[in-house]
Design a protein around this motif. Structure first.
Motif: not given
Length: 257
Positions: A61-72
């Motif tokens: 979903d959008d939230i998990s996508e944001q979390l992956e991008e944020l951390q990397l």
């Protein structure tokens, strides 16, 4: 629950997701099945390496996508810590003062995105770690013993899928140059599978004079170029039927004896 029974159940849950998509089993199905089976709102998986740029492979979903991008992008967060430490990082509540101090930028950004709890599970096979599986919840959440064991089983399956297949530009496992089906491997073979690939990688460090990460890259490259399963190539190396040479081209070896 016994480990074999758990592994079989997890494998079936992931296979059911693949059937719904009408495609071969991939890490996309691992993420979807984990969300359906655990008290989490979403899941994401990123390919990570010490030698190359890390990148997200999938998210539910959008939230998990944001979390992956944020951390990397930020280079901080439970995903990054899990990869570096080689152990699970469980964050039941991002509002905890300690976490606010540890991940000053990520914690606030993750909360703003809609995540409150994050659980990061490294994908590991011996000394090889191809990535991290992240799960999030939008409320403070604690995984109990059974739920954590399930989460680790999902991470184990994701590891096998990443290591035994190629990855196309969209991040989906491709099976190899022949486009063949995913191997139907029972989880009862997981320990032996891990051990043999790890042993083969160790042997290549001596044959090629390189580190364990580069040795595994060479092992996987050979399997891909030859259109063979990684496990079969590892078995040949361990049995000394196949030897690699520093002078060989990438994806090539001296040959089988």
């Amino acid at each position: 629950m016994g480990s074999d029974r758990r592994s079989t159940r997890i494998r079936m849950l992931v296979a059911e997701q693949a059937v719904r998509r009408g495609a071969r089993v991939s890490v996309v199905d691992v993420c979807a099945a984990a969300v359906a089976a655990l008290p989490v709102g979403g899941a994401g998986l990123s390919a990570m390496s010490k030698a190359a740029a890390s990148h997200p492979l999938c998210s539910t979903d959008d939230i998990s996508e944001q979390l992956e991008e944020l951390q990397l992008t930020l280079g901080e967060g439970p995903c990054v810590d899990a990869f570096v430490r080689g152990s699970a990082v469980l964050t039941p509540d991002l509002l905890t003062t300690e976490l606010q101090d540890r991940w000053a930028v990520f914690a606030d950004a993750a909360l703003e995105a809609g995540a409150r709890a994050v659980f990061s599970l490294p994908l590991q096979m011996g000394a090889i770690s191809p990535g991290v599986l992240d799960l999030y919840a939008n409320i403070p959440t604690v995984l109990d013993t059974e739920e954590l064991a399930d989460a680790l089983a999902f991470a184990d399956l994701a590891t096998l899928l990443l290591l035994d297949t190629g990855i196309d530009e969209a991040g989906a496992p491709t099976g190899g140059p022949t486009g063949g089906p995913m191997p139907d491997r029972g989880f009862g073979d997981l320990g032996a599978y891990r051990s043999e690939i790890d042993q083969a990688s160790g042997m290549l460090t001596v044959q090629l004079g390189v580190g364990i990460e580069e040795a595994f890259v060479q092992l996987r490259a050979y399997a891909y170029v030859q259109g063979r399963r990684l496990a079969d190539v590892a078995a040949d190396v361990v049995a000394r039927r196949l030897r690699f040479s520093p002078a060989a081209e990438p994806g090539q070896a001296e040959g089988e004896t």
